[in-house]
Motif scaffolding. Sequence first.
Motif, PDB file in Angstrom:
ATOM      1  N   ASP A 175     -30.495 -15.508  26.972  1.00  0.00           N
ATOM      2  CA  ASP A 175     -29.945 -14.165  27.050  1.00  0.00           C
ATOM      3  C   ASP A 175     -28.743 -14.154  27.966  1.00  0.00           C
ATOM      4  O   ASP A 175     -28.301 -15.178  28.460  1.00  0.00           O
ATOM      5  CB  ASP A 175     -31.019 -13.174  27.551  1.00  0.00           C
ATOM      6  N   SER A 176     -28.179 -12.977  28.182  1.00  0.00           N
ATOM      7  CA  SER A 176     -26.991 -12.872  29.030  1.00  0.00           C
ATOM      8  C   SER A 176     -27.250 -11.921  30.180  1.00  0.00           C
ATOM      9  O   SER A 176     -26.386 -11.164  30.570  1.00  0.00           O
ATOM     10  CB  SER A 176     -25.790 -12.409  28.187  1.00  0.00           C
ATOM     11  N   ASP A 177     -28.457 -11.943  30.742  1.00  0.00           N
ATOM     12  CA  ASP A 177     -28.790 -11.085  31.867  1.00  0.00           C
ATOM     13  C   ASP A 177     -28.045 -11.486  33.127  1.00  0.00           C
ATOM     14  O   ASP A 177     -27.870 -10.680  34.034  1.00  0.00           O
ATOM     15  CB  ASP A 177     -30.294 -11.116  32.143  1.00  0.00           C
ATOM     16  N   ARG A 178     -27.648 -12.737  33.213  1.00  0.00           N
ATOM     17  CA  ARG A 178     -26.880 -13.205  34.360  1.00  0.00           C
ATOM     18  C   ARG A 178     -25.585 -13.846  33.878  1.00  0.00           C
ATOM     19  O   ARG A 178     -25.548 -14.496  32.850  1.00  0.00           O
ATOM     20  CB  ARG A 178     -27.686 -14.214  35.182  1.00  0.00           C
TER      21      ARG A 178
ATOM     22  N   GLU B 133     -18.698  -2.047  32.891  1.00  0.00           N
ATOM     23  CA  GLU B 133     -18.525  -2.202  31.451  1.00  0.00           C
ATOM     24  C   GLU B 133     -17.038  -2.398  31.144  1.00  0.00           C
ATOM     25  O   GLU B 133     -16.178  -1.738  31.731  1.00  0.00           O
ATOM     26  CB  GLU B 133     -19.035  -0.971  30.711  1.00  0.00           C
TER      27      GLU B 133
ATOM     28  N   ALA C  61     -26.175 -10.627  38.429  1.00  0.00           N
ATOM     29  CA  ALA C  61     -26.837  -9.892  37.353  1.00  0.00           C
ATOM     30  C   ALA C  61     -25.795  -9.174  36.512  1.00  0.00           C
ATOM     31  O   ALA C  61     -24.840  -8.592  37.036  1.00  0.00           O
ATOM     32  CB  ALA C  61     -27.822  -8.882  37.934  1.00  0.00           C
ATOM     33  N   ARG C  62     -25.952  -9.208  35.207  1.00  0.00           N
ATOM     34  CA  ARG C  62     -25.010  -8.540  34.313  1.00  0.00           C
ATOM     35  C   ARG C  62     -24.911  -7.054  34.643  1.00  0.00           C
ATOM     36  O   ARG C  62     -23.840  -6.445  34.530  1.00  0.00           O
ATOM     37  CB  ARG C  62     -25.460  -8.726  32.858  1.00  0.00           C
ATOM     38  N   SER C  63     -26.008  -6.458  35.085  1.00  0.00           N
ATOM     39  CA  SER C  63     -26.017  -5.028  35.388  1.00  0.00           C
ATOM     40  C   SER C  63     -25.113  -4.671  36.566  1.00  0.00           C
ATOM     41  O   SER C  63     -24.772  -3.500  36.753  1.00  0.00           O
ATOM     42  CB  SER C  63     -27.448  -4.562  35.678  1.00  0.00           C
ATOM     43  N   ALA C  64     -24.728  -5.662  37.373  1.00  0.00           N
ATOM     44  CA  ALA C  64     -23.864  -5.409  38.526  1.00  0.00           C
ATOM     45  C   ALA C  64     -22.393  -5.322  38.139  1.00  0.00           C
ATOM     46  O   ALA C  64     -21.562  -4.929  38.956  1.00  0.00           O
ATOM     47  CB  ALA C  64     -24.049  -6.504  39.576  1.00  0.00           C
TER      48      ALA C  64
ATOM     49  N   ASP D  27     -19.571 -12.394  26.240  1.00  0.00           N
ATOM     50  CA  ASP D  27     -19.826 -11.619  25.036  1.00  0.00           C
ATOM     51  C   ASP D  27     -19.316 -12.331  23.785  1.00  0.00           C
ATOM     52  O   ASP D  27     -19.801 -12.090  22.680  1.00  0.00           O
ATOM     53  CB  ASP D  27     -19.155 -10.249  25.125  1.00  0.00           C
TER      54      ASP D  27
ATOM     55  N   TYR E  85     -19.702  -8.135  44.474  1.00  0.00           N
ATOM     56  CA  TYR E  85     -20.890  -7.760  43.704  1.00  0.00           C
ATOM     57  C   TYR E  85     -22.196  -8.120  44.388  1.00  0.00           C
ATOM     58  O   TYR E  85     -23.218  -8.309  43.747  1.00  0.00           O
ATOM     59  CB  TYR E  85     -20.808  -8.382  42.298  1.00  0.00           C
TER      60      TYR E  85
END
Length: 208
Positions: free
Chosen positions: A21-24, A109, A103-106, A119, A55
């Motif tokens: 996955d691409s969570d990180r 967009e 973390a991707r969430s950090a 991506d 980040y």
Amino acid sequence: MTRGPAPGIAFAMTKDDGSSDSDRIVLGLITGAHGIRGEVVIRPFTAEPEAIADYGPLSDRAGARAFVIRSPRAVKAGVVVRIEGIADRNAAEALKGTELYVARSALPEPEADEWYHADLIGLAAVAPDGSAIGRVVAVQNFGAGDLIEIERPGRRETALVPFRDAFVPAVDIEAGRLVVDMDLDDRPAPGDGDVEKDVEGGGGADEP
């Protein structure tokens, strides 16, 4: 990264190949020690070198160790930083080769018509008529703009395609594909000395 001659303002990063996955996302690579006080040199995969410290704590590939980065300053080789808990050259040298993840969430967009390298890697490459070409395996940059590296079934060498509207007219992340509008048999292999000349006139480069 963006398409076209303008420099990308988004981070230029690679995907964690050890994960499904691409969570990180990897933000940089420690390339060595700097001086005798524990500073290290990082090759950043961010549009702005010093942004690697923006980040919060970063982690290693396994996620087992956290790194708090202080006092980044850009140098020719990348960015020199202090890492909390690293106080001498021996400790700094021991970190050589460490990839630094977040973390991707950090991450913010991307804007419209901008993408993270993560991506794009893994997307199917198709011709304008929808026929399969191959798969994106990397995003390269040799100084004259971003190049999409495409692996094709049955071919030993990959192909490089300038990441511009004329050659990549459509990117559909949700569908898992991008459109390539050019004859890949005319493309040089990665590392070919003519790559930069072939895409001369491209814009500023994000870090590869």
